[in-house]
Scaffold this active site. Structure first.
Site, PDB file in Angstrom:
ATOM      1  N   LYS A  64      15.828  -8.056  41.616  1.00 52.41           N
ATOM      2  CA  LYS A  64      14.407  -9.093  40.826  1.00 52.41           C
ATOM      3  C   LYS A  64      14.121  -9.470  42.380  1.00 52.41           C
ATOM      4  O   LYS A  64      14.762 -10.109  43.343  1.00 52.41           O
ATOM      5  CB  LYS A  64      15.722  -9.713  40.622  1.00 52.41           C
ATOM      6  CG  LYS A  64      14.389 -10.947  39.995  1.00 52.41           C
ATOM      7  CD  LYS A  64      14.365 -10.076  38.125  1.00 52.41           C
ATOM      8  CE  LYS A  64      12.288 -11.746  37.676  1.00 52.41           C
ATOM      9  NZ  LYS A  64      14.105 -12.892  36.984  1.00 52.41           N
ATOM     10  N   VAL A  65      12.726  -9.303  42.050  1.00 50.67           N
ATOM     11  CA  VAL A  65      11.508 -10.295  42.962  1.00 50.67           C
ATOM     12  C   VAL A  65      10.190 -11.025  42.169  1.00 50.67           C
ATOM     13  O   VAL A  65      10.163 -10.788  40.690  1.00 50.67           O
ATOM     14  CB  VAL A  65      11.178  -9.164  44.115  1.00 50.67           C
ATOM     15  CG1 VAL A  65      11.909  -8.846  44.971  1.00 50.67           C
ATOM     16  CG2 VAL A  65       9.891  -8.192  42.867  1.00 50.67           C
ATOM     17  N   SER A  66      10.159 -11.629  43.017  1.00 54.25           N
ATOM     18  CA  SER A  66       9.020 -12.783  42.789  1.00 54.25           C
ATOM     19  C   SER A  66       7.397 -11.524  42.558  1.00 54.25           C
ATOM     20  O   SER A  66       7.855 -10.851  43.171  1.00 54.25           O
ATOM     21  CB  SER A  66       8.405 -14.169  43.191  1.00 54.25           C
ATOM     22  OG  SER A  66       9.467 -14.756  42.882  1.00 54.25           O
ATOM     23  N   THR A 118       6.225 -16.629  42.531  1.00 56.99           N
ATOM     24  CA  THR A 118       4.967 -17.108  41.828  1.00 56.99           C
ATOM     25  C   THR A 118       4.983 -17.834  41.181  1.00 56.99           C
ATOM     26  O   THR A 118       3.468 -18.522  40.972  1.00 56.99           O
ATOM     27  CB  THR A 118       5.231 -16.105  40.352  1.00 56.99           C
ATOM     28  OG1 THR A 118       5.787 -14.357  40.374  1.00 56.99           O
ATOM     29  CG2 THR A 118       4.324 -16.238  39.585  1.00 56.99           C
ATOM     30  N   ALA A 119       5.515 -19.433  41.294  1.00 55.13           N
ATOM     31  CA  ALA A 119       5.000 -20.817  40.772  1.00 55.13           C
ATOM     32  C   ALA A 119       4.194 -20.689  42.580  1.00 55.13           C
ATOM     33  O   ALA A 119       2.811 -21.572  41.532  1.00 55.13           O
ATOM     34  CB  ALA A 119       6.007 -21.249  41.180  1.00 55.13           C
ATOM     35  N   HIS A 157      12.538 -22.248  35.952  1.00 54.35           N
ATOM     36  CA  HIS A 157      14.018 -21.514  35.631  1.00 54.35           C
ATOM     37  C   HIS A 157      14.177 -22.911  34.204  1.00 54.35           C
ATOM     38  O   HIS A 157      13.801 -23.423  33.829  1.00 54.35           O
ATOM     39  CB  HIS A 157      14.773 -21.529  36.180  1.00 54.35           C
ATOM     40  CG  HIS A 157      14.922 -20.319  37.772  1.00 54.35           C
ATOM     41  ND1 HIS A 157      13.817 -19.497  37.048  1.00 54.35           N
ATOM     42  CD2 HIS A 157      15.240 -20.630  38.665  1.00 54.35           C
ATOM     43  CE1 HIS A 157      14.221 -18.855  37.784  1.00 54.35           C
ATOM     44  NE2 HIS A 157      14.256 -19.186  39.272  1.00 54.35           N
TER      45      HIS A 157
END
EC number: 4.1.99.29
Length: 285
Positions: A64-66, A118-119, A157
């Site tokens: 899992k990655v941004s 991504t934020a 989150h």
């Protein structure tokens, strides 16, 4: 469900994802052999920014990655269509101690949950003049805003559900901004797999993760012990809200709408000079 003999002798791949309830919900069936794609998995649970940095070093087979980070690793990894976090009403929030006009944040220090999240990308796309950032683990950001260490923070989150407990106010919903600006859902994180695994393996992984998502939706109680083992500080209500927010039909498969959203986000990031341009295929074909 016991692991079948053929699963016990299957090749092992390294798989990274976060301990957040949405990821443990998605991957529980795959990790514990409730679905079989021909592989066993050595899972590594880390926060998203740690996974991002591991992907930069090509440490894990699958991770899992941004989506921000994905733009930096497309030479070595491609995106699987299943298992990610993409949707509407689930974007990062900018919070501050009071009601603040986002335009007044220029020149002030803002906390971000990692350089490659991504934020961080969304905030830079929203206001390219913001440059004074401090990078903190996502669970430390609310306290830093509350004690005045930073003027504002971008939270992700489960912090979406708890920031008011710190006396903080929502300044901006970056997901709402993106949806209003583009009409697309917001891509947050996806599953990247090494191109070197080969097309057949990648397709089996993509299908296996999709089946793991389907199994979780069909048997939600079976994932509960795995979810709770990695989220003991959260209430059941917060865990369920977290899963409900981040796991949806796009987790089963991006589809044309999800793929268009990802391509638009990466295209805008490349146009802004935040990620390099890419020519390698984004998905398995």
């Amino acid at each position: 469900m016991p692991v079948r003999q053929e699963q016990q002798s299957a090749p092992i791949l390294s798989l990274g994802f976060s301990p957040c309830p949405n990821d443990t919900f998605i991957f529980d069936a795959l990790i514990h052999g409730r679905v079989d794609c021909g592989f066993r998995f050595r899972e590594q649970l880390e926060d998203v920014e740690t996974l991002n940095r591991m992907a930069l070093e090509s440490v894990l087979d699958v991770s899992k990655v941004s989506y921000h980070l994905l733009g930096h690793i497309l030479k070595d990894y491609l995106l699987l269509r299943s298992g990610g976090a993409l949707g509407r009403g689930c974007g990062p929030l900018v919070v501050a101690r009071g009601q603040v006009d986002p335009a007044t944040l220029a020149g002030k220090r803002v906390a971000l949950p990692g350089r490659y999240t991504t934020a961080a990308l969304l905030l830079r796309l929203f206001n390219p003049t913001l440059t004074d950032f401090v990078y903190l683990p996502f669970h430390e950001i609310m306290a830093a805003v509350a004690d005045g260490s930073v003027a504002a923070g971008v939270i992700i989150h489960e912090s979406r559900f708890t920031y008011q407990e710190y006396g903080l106010h929502k300044v901006l919903d970056l997901g709402e901004w993106w949806e209003r600006e583009t009409g697309h859902p917001i891509p947050l994180g996806g599953i990247a797999a090494k191109r070197s695994l080969g097309r057949e393996v990648l397709l089996r992984l993509e299908q296996g993760i999709a089946e793991s998502v389907e199994y979780a939706f069909g048997h939600p109680g079976e994932a509960r012990p795995y979810i709770r083992a990695h989220s003991q500080e959260m209430s059941d209500e917060v865990c369920d809200a977290h899963i409900g927010l981040y796991v949806n039909d796009f987790s089963r498969g991006l589809g044309s709408e999800g793929e268009a959203a990802v391509r638009l986000l990466l295209g805008r990031a490349a146009a802004a000079g935040i990620i390099p341009p890419w020519q390698d295929p984004l998905l398995i074909f």
